[in-house]
Design an enzyme around this catalytic site. Structure first.
Site, PDB file in Angstrom:
ATOM      1  CG  ASN A   9      -5.242  -5.053  12.463  1.00 65.07           C
ATOM      2  OD1 ASN A   9      -6.447  -5.328  12.465  1.00 65.07           O
ATOM      3  ND2 ASN A   9      -4.507  -5.065  11.363  1.00 65.07           N
ATOM      4  NE  ARG A  90      -6.868  -2.410   8.974  1.00 67.43           N
ATOM      5  CZ  ARG A  90      -7.154  -3.534   8.310  1.00 67.43           C
ATOM      6  NH1 ARG A  90      -7.012  -4.702   8.887  1.00 67.43           N
ATOM      7  NH2 ARG A  90      -7.551  -3.474   7.058  1.00 67.43           N
ATOM      8  CG  HIS A 179      -5.878  -1.689   1.367  1.00 64.18           C
ATOM      9  ND1 HIS A 179      -5.912  -2.301   0.128  1.00 64.18           N
ATOM     10  CD2 HIS A 179      -5.879  -2.677   2.285  1.00 64.18           C
ATOM     11  CE1 HIS A 179      -5.941  -3.620   0.299  1.00 64.18           C
ATOM     12  NE2 HIS A 179      -5.917  -3.869   1.595  1.00 64.18           N
ATOM     13  NE  ARG A 240     -11.514  -9.371  -0.085  1.00 64.73           N
ATOM     14  CZ  ARG A 240     -10.630  -8.649   0.604  1.00 64.73           C
ATOM     15  NH1 ARG A 240      -9.808  -7.814  -0.023  1.00 64.73           N
ATOM     16  NH2 ARG A 240     -10.574  -8.742   1.911  1.00 64.73           N
ATOM     17  CD  GLU A 383      -1.856  -1.137   6.159  1.00 65.15           C
ATOM     18  OE1 GLU A 383      -1.147  -2.141   5.957  1.00 65.15           O
ATOM     19  OE2 GLU A 383      -3.081  -1.119   5.979  1.00 65.15           O
TER      20      GLU A 383
END
Ligand code: AMP
Length: 397
Positions: A9, A90, A179, A240, A383
């Site tokens: 990643n 990823r 996600h 955010r 993940e």
């Protein structure tokens, strides 16, 4: 060939890696390399013989990945003894093009490059990780696993924004969702915990980490999700804003003379919990709230209110809900968020058992009473394992 996959990643100044058995999910080693390109970088490697930490200047992603390979040699496990099946990457944005993981070749690299305008911070870093891994592992299959892919199943009426045709057709303005790897993993785990086939259950997944997103998963397919063209839309996140009136940026540009870049930066990096409470880390917000800080109290209330709205909306989208599932840092650890977000929803069949909710267990578990109409679950996301098993599926296809 073994079932081991090296999962990578790559971020703009970081690189995370894990060596995982894609079948069992067992991670044999993992590492994090941070502050790439700065005067002093840091590399932490967790191997079978313990942890090691090195601080040194790490010039670029190639230097970082070479450092990871050195760490495998010196701290184990040696990659020479493992017949790696693939490298799994990823990749944040796969646009409308990728609804599934894909074998990386020059054509895929060109397609992901074309998508850079949709993910200007993430896709270039992911591409850098891919380029470096292709150079260092030229004989291994490399697989891209996209954060957006799981949500490519959204029906047209769910992914379409009510905006002019040219925006949609010529510029790809639509909901993509992110996600996806976590939503896929967690919804499959939820079905397993319920003892049912994923194709037979409807679940609402709440991924509450530093980034937060909700999804409605019907029979194993994502049919609605809270993030949109970018990860800015939806729930309140660490930094955010999530949902707001789309007229706010125009208002700020007009009235305060902000540039669009500045508005974008502040909505992505200075809003959410940070904008409301001055801290983006949920643990810090909880501490401030416990001390009576008004901003932190408001942040918690706004965060949970937004969650409850999404649960109600996704209940309506699904019609029948078998489980509500919490995952990621806040979802897995904050009993207070879980209880507050779902309080008062008993008429929808959603009940949280106070004692089960407080359990310090880190296992996937039920937090609803046995007789609850809708199961409420906590499922730790993984993940890396999902990327590894999807990569294995691609190379074995
Ligand atoms: P993630 O992006 O999944 O790593 O989640 C990061 C978020 O989870 C941060 O806001 C952390 O403060 C939060 N988090 C991690 N551990 C806990 C905890 N024990 N209680 C509450 N929040 C936590």
């Amino acid at each position: 060939m073994s079932d081991h996959v090296l999962v990578i990643n790559a971020g703009s100044s970081s690189l995370k890696y894990s060596l995982i058995d894609g079948r069992s999910g067992k991670a044999t080693a993992s590492g994090l390399i941070e502050r790439i390109g700065e005067d002093e970088g840091r590399h932490i490697h967790h191997g079978p013989d313990g942890d090691s930490e090195v601080t040194r200047a790490i010039a670029d992603h190639e230097d970082a990945l070479r450092g990871a390979l050195d760490a495998f040699e010196s701290h184990g496990p040696s990659l020479d003894g493992i017949d790696l099946a693939a490298v799994g990457h990823r990749v944040v944005h796969g646009g409308s093009r990728f609804g599934a993981p894909a074998l990386i070749d020059d054509e895929l690299v060109a397609a992901v490059t074309d998508l850079v305008p949709l993910a200007p911070l993430h896709n270039p870093a992911n591409l850098e990780g891919i380029a470096v891994a292709r150079r260092l592992f030229p004989d291994l299959p490399q697989v891209a696993v996209f954060d957006t892919a799981f949500h490519q199943a959204l029906p047209e009426h769910a992914y379409t924004y009510a905006v002019p045709l040219a925006w949609r057709d010529d510029h790809g303005v639509r909901r993509y969702g992110f996600h996806g790897t976590s939503h896929a993993f967690v919804s499959q785990e939820a079905a397993r915990l319920l003892g049912r086939d994923a194709a037979d259950v409807n679940v609402i997944v709440l991924h509450l980490g530093n980034g937060c997103s909700a999804s409605a998963v019907q029979g194993g397919r994502s049919v609605e999700t809270s993030m949109g063209l970018t990860p800015l839309e939806g729930l309140v996140m660490g930094t955010r804003s999530g949902d707001l009136d789309p007229a706010v940026p125009a208002y700020l540009t007009r009235e305060l003379g902000f540039t669009t870049t500045e508005v974008d930066r502040q909505l992505n990096s200075a809003s959410g919990l940070k904008g409301l409470a001055g801290a983006n880390d949920f643990r810090e917000v909880s501490r401030l709230r416990a001390d009576g800080d008004p901003g932190a109290r408001l942040a918690f209330d706004v965060y949970c209110h937004r969650l409850r709205k999404y649960v109600g909306a996704y209940y309506a989208v699904l019609g029948t809900v078998d489980a509500v599932v919490f995952t990621a840092g806040v979802g897995e650890h904050s009993a207070e968020v879980r209880a507050t977000a779902l309080s008062g929803l008993e008429r929808l069949g959603i009940t949280v058992d106070a004692e089960r909710n407080q359990s310090a267990s880190t296992d996937a578990r039920f937090i609803s009473p046995d007789d609850s109409q809708v199961a409420v679950l906590v499922v730790p996301t993984n993940e890396e394992w999902q990327i590894a098993r999807e990569a294995l599926d691609v190379v074995n296809a």
